[in-house]
Scaffold this active site. Structure first.
Site, PDB file in Angstrom:
ATOM      1  NE  ARG A 231      35.229 -40.255   6.735  1.00 45.16           N
ATOM      2  CZ  ARG A 231      36.298 -40.363   8.282  1.00 45.16           C
ATOM      3  NH1 ARG A 231      37.757 -40.241   7.845  1.00 45.16           N
ATOM      4  NH2 ARG A 231      35.429 -40.230   9.211  1.00 45.16           N
ATOM      5  CD  GLU A 260      39.852 -45.885   4.622  1.00 44.36           C
ATOM      6  OE1 GLU A 260      39.034 -45.647   5.610  1.00 44.36           O
ATOM      7  OE2 GLU A 260      40.018 -44.489   4.095  1.00 44.36           O
ATOM      8  CG  HIS A 278      41.886 -43.785   7.582  1.00 48.29           C
ATOM      9  ND1 HIS A 278      40.604 -44.284   7.637  1.00 48.29           N
ATOM     10  CD2 HIS A 278      42.038 -43.143   8.794  1.00 48.29           C
ATOM     11  CE1 HIS A 278      39.787 -43.214   7.751  1.00 48.29           C
ATOM     12  NE2 HIS A 278      40.123 -42.831   8.523  1.00 48.29           N
TER      13      HIS A 278
HETATM   14  P1  NAP Z   1      34.938 -29.509  11.724  1.00 51.17           P
HETATM   15  O1  NAP Z   1      35.496 -28.983  12.265  1.00 51.17           O
HETATM   16  O2  NAP Z   1      33.999 -29.365  11.299  1.00 51.17           O
HETATM   17  O3  NAP Z   1      35.743 -28.938   9.834  1.00 51.17           O
HETATM   18  C1  NAP Z   1      35.262 -29.448   9.108  1.00 51.17           C
HETATM   19  C2  NAP Z   1      34.969 -28.952   7.982  1.00 51.17           C
HETATM   20  O4  NAP Z   1      34.898 -28.762   6.213  1.00 51.17           O
HETATM   21  C3  NAP Z   1      33.967 -26.951   8.228  1.00 51.17           C
HETATM   22  O5  NAP Z   1      35.374 -26.013   8.784  1.00 51.17           O
HETATM   23  C4  NAP Z   1      33.589 -27.096   7.687  1.00 51.17           C
HETATM   24  O6  NAP Z   1      33.248 -25.207   6.809  1.00 51.17           O
HETATM   25  C5  NAP Z   1      34.348 -27.496   6.046  1.00 51.17           C
HETATM   26  N1  NAP Z   1      33.049 -28.430   5.183  1.00 51.17           N
HETATM   27  C6  NAP Z   1      31.713 -28.961   5.224  1.00 51.17           C
HETATM   28  N2  NAP Z   1      31.477 -29.367   4.611  1.00 51.17           N
HETATM   29  C7  NAP Z   1      32.046 -28.845   3.261  1.00 51.17           C
HETATM   30  C8  NAP Z   1      31.829 -28.897   1.720  1.00 51.17           C
HETATM   31  N3  NAP Z   1      30.764 -29.503   1.016  1.00 51.17           N
HETATM   32  N4  NAP Z   1      33.000 -27.773   1.228  1.00 51.17           N
HETATM   33  C9  NAP Z   1      33.760 -26.888   1.690  1.00 51.17           C
HETATM   34  N5  NAP Z   1      33.710 -27.574   3.389  1.00 51.17           N
HETATM   35  C10 NAP Z   1      32.923 -28.088   3.862  1.00 51.17           C
HETATM   36  O7  NAP Z   1      35.184 -31.082  11.417  1.00 51.17           O
HETATM   37  P2  NAP Z   1      36.556 -31.942  11.954  1.00 51.17           P
HETATM   38  O8  NAP Z   1      36.976 -32.456  13.096  1.00 51.17           O
HETATM   39  O9  NAP Z   1      37.526 -30.432  11.769  1.00 51.17           O
HETATM   40  O10 NAP Z   1      36.888 -33.029  11.096  1.00 51.17           O
HETATM   41  C11 NAP Z   1      36.867 -33.078   9.461  1.00 51.17           C
HETATM   42  C12 NAP Z   1      37.161 -34.716   9.360  1.00 51.17           C
HETATM   43  O11 NAP Z   1      38.293 -35.358   9.326  1.00 51.17           O
HETATM   44  C13 NAP Z   1      36.227 -35.209   9.590  1.00 51.17           C
HETATM   45  O12 NAP Z   1      34.943 -35.200   8.911  1.00 51.17           O
HETATM   46  C14 NAP Z   1      36.901 -36.559   9.601  1.00 51.17           C
HETATM   47  O13 NAP Z   1      36.525 -37.293   8.024  1.00 51.17           O
HETATM   48  C15 NAP Z   1      38.453 -36.122   8.694  1.00 51.17           C
HETATM   49  N6  NAP Z   1      38.708 -37.272   9.639  1.00 51.17           N
HETATM   50  C16 NAP Z   1      39.950 -37.704   9.507  1.00 51.17           C
HETATM   51  C17 NAP Z   1      40.876 -38.426  10.013  1.00 51.17           C
HETATM   52  C18 NAP Z   1      41.812 -39.630  10.141  1.00 51.17           C
HETATM   53  O14 NAP Z   1      42.236 -40.600  10.452  1.00 51.17           O
HETATM   54  N7  NAP Z   1      42.643 -39.175   8.531  1.00 51.17           N
HETATM   55  C19 NAP Z   1      40.555 -37.820  11.317  1.00 51.17           C
HETATM   56  C20 NAP Z   1      39.558 -37.789  12.138  1.00 51.17           C
HETATM   57  C21 NAP Z   1      38.334 -36.573  11.276  1.00 51.17           C
HETATM   58  P3  NAP Z   1      32.194 -25.433   5.879  1.00 51.17           P
HETATM   59  O15 NAP Z   1      31.054 -25.156   7.117  1.00 51.17           O
HETATM   60  O16 NAP Z   1      32.533 -23.345   6.329  1.00 51.17           O
HETATM   61  O17 NAP Z   1      31.651 -25.056   4.397  1.00 51.17           O
HETATM   62  C1  8YV Z   2      39.517 -43.496  12.377  1.00 47.37           C
HETATM   63  C2  8YV Z   2      38.427 -40.915  12.081  1.00 47.37           C
HETATM   64  O1  8YV Z   2      39.905 -43.652  11.681  1.00 47.37           O
HETATM   65  O2  8YV Z   2      37.326 -39.732  13.622  1.00 47.37           O
HETATM   66  C3  8YV Z   2      37.462 -39.271  12.352  1.00 47.37           C
HETATM   67  O3  8YV Z   2      37.342 -39.208  11.400  1.00 47.37           O
HETATM   68  O4  8YV Z   2      38.284 -40.622  10.335  1.00 47.37           O
HETATM   69  C4  8YV Z   2      39.873 -41.665  12.071  1.00 47.37           C
HETATM   70  O5  8YV Z   2      39.913 -41.286  13.642  1.00 47.37           O
HETATM   71  C5  8YV Z   2      37.910 -43.612  13.052  1.00 47.37           C
HETATM   72  O6  8YV Z   2      36.258 -43.342  12.082  1.00 47.37           O
HETATM   73  C6  8YV Z   2      37.383 -44.218  14.356  1.00 47.37           C
HETATM   74  O7  8YV Z   2      36.412 -45.086  14.495  1.00 47.37           O
END
Ligand code: NAP
Ligand code: 8YV
Length: 321
Positions: A231, A260, A278
């Site tokens: 994020r 964004e 994004h």
């Molecule tokens: P997830 O499985 O919940 O993983 C999140 C990780 O972040 C965990 O390993 C957690 O470990 C760590 N974390 C949480 N809070 C933290 C903190 N305060 N300090 C340090 N580490 C922390 O989530 P995910 O499915 O992998 O998704 C992760 C993130 O990717 C989403 O929340 C979203 O913001 C982003 N995302 C972006 C896109 C994009 O299009 N660019 C798409 C999908 C997701 P601990 O609990 O051990 O801290």
């Molecule tokens: C999408 C994302 O841009 O899943 C997330 O957290 O950042 C992306 O996959 C978006 O949130 C879809 O609404």
């Protein structure tokens, strides 16, 4: 299954059509007078389907006395006050798991673009500059150590890819993870000191705001590359711009931004930085899977089954109050 479901904006057609088929769907974007329409339907609304950018705070929730579930598109749900929802007994669901591989693919693409300067080399060719000489040699991924901030579902999918690329992986999160073969650093600063490729894939929200600050960037060092697919709020964008200007770090690859779709002009003007709008999960295949999960969470819940993917703040079965 007759429940009144609200959608405030026209998001993915798969969500609109899927919800419309299964429920009484109220399409707020079609109302001539949104306020008047909302006042009329609010008392009946039991479910809301939202995209990743609709702010769902306590004020929003308070409008719907019969609300039971908010089904959100996207795994990140920092736009939703899930604790406020929990207090009101409202379940929040997100779309984890179905996008991990897509986002990890995008992340590897972003890493290669940022390190090997591939977008710049493409622009070079299109500008006819190859006719006058070769594109300058780029930095490399060879010999780098990657540090992942947030080794969750997506972080692990990125780590698997990096291993296949022969890149050493270590990580930081709040907890060391048992059974994970990568080196763990208990602080982000220690992680940054020990890597030259920092990949941010942690969730947004108050707890992670500006975790990647000037000190962390300084620790990453002159040859360091910052990648952010988590994020925008996790990185202090002003500190990053300063670090790039002063060459405190080598470069950055960013898929997410603090405000964004507005991206600071300073970043846009930096030829060496790679910027994606994004697009981490933005393929037809993966967005369809996410949209279907938004619909399925509502269908399962209103059929009397467990919602498929409730967020940890609103567990199922409901926590006893
Ligand atoms: P997830 O499985 O919940 O993983 C999140 C990780 O972040 C965990 O390993 C957690 O470990 C760590 N974390 C949480 N809070 C933290 C903190 N305060 N300090 C340090 N580490 C922390 O989530 P995910 O499915 O992998 O998704 C992760 C993130 O990717 C989403 O929340 C979203 O913001 C982003 N995302 C972006 C896109 C994009 O299009 N660019 C798409 C999908 C997701 P601990 O609990 O051990 O801290
Ligand atoms: C999408 C994302 O841009 O899943 C997330 O957290 O950042 C992306 O996959 C978006 O949130 C879809 O609404």
């Amino acid at each position: 299954m007759t429940a009144d479901i609200l959608m405030t904006n026209a998001t993915m057609p798969r969500i609109v059509e899927g919800v419309d088929r299964a429920f009484r769907l109220h399409k707020l974007w079609e109302a001539k007078d949104r306020e008047a329409a909302l006042a009329e339907i609010a008392p009946t609304i039991r479910g809301v389907a939202v995209g990743g950018h609709t702010v769902v705070d306590d004020k929003f929730l308070a409008q719907f006395p019969k609300l039971e579930i908010v089904s959100s598109m996207g795994v990140g749900y920092d736009h939703i006050d899930a604790r406020a929802a929990a207090k009101r007994g409202v379940i929040v669901t997100n779309t984890p798991g179905v996008l991990d591989e897509e986002v990890a693919d995008t992340c590897l693409g972003l890493i290669l673009c940022a390190v090997r300067r591939l977008p710049q080399s493409e622009r070079y060719l299109r500008a006819g500059k190859w006719l006058k000489g070769n594109f300058p040699l780029s930095p490399t991924l060879r010999g780098r150590t990657a540090g992942i901030l947030g080794l969750g579902r997506i972080g692990k999918a990125i780590a698997r890819r990096l291993e296949a690329f022969g890149v050493e992986v270590c990580y930081h999160g709040r907890n060391e993870q048992p059974g994970v073969g990568y080196v763990y650093y208990p602080t982000l600063l220690e992680l940054a000191r020990n890597v030259d490729l920092l990949i941010c894939v942690a969730p947004g929200g108050a707890e992670t705001r500006h975790l990647v600050n000037a000190e962390v960037l300084e620790a990453l060092g002159k040859d360091g590359v910052l990648i952010n697919v988590g994020r925008g709020s996790v990185v202090d964008e002003r500190a990053l711009i300063e670090a790039l200007r002063k060459k405190t770090i080598l470069t950055a690859g960013l898929d997410v931004f603090e405000d964004e779709p507005r991206v600071p002009q300073e970043l846009i003007d930096m030829e060496d930085v790679v910027l994606f709008p994004h697009v981490g999960s933005a393929s037809v295949h993966t967005r369809d899977a996410m949209a279907q999960l938004v619909v399925d969470n509502l269908i399962d819940y209103f059929s009397g089954k467990a919602p498929r993917t409730p967020v940890p703040e609103t567990p199922w079965p409901r926590a006893k109050s």
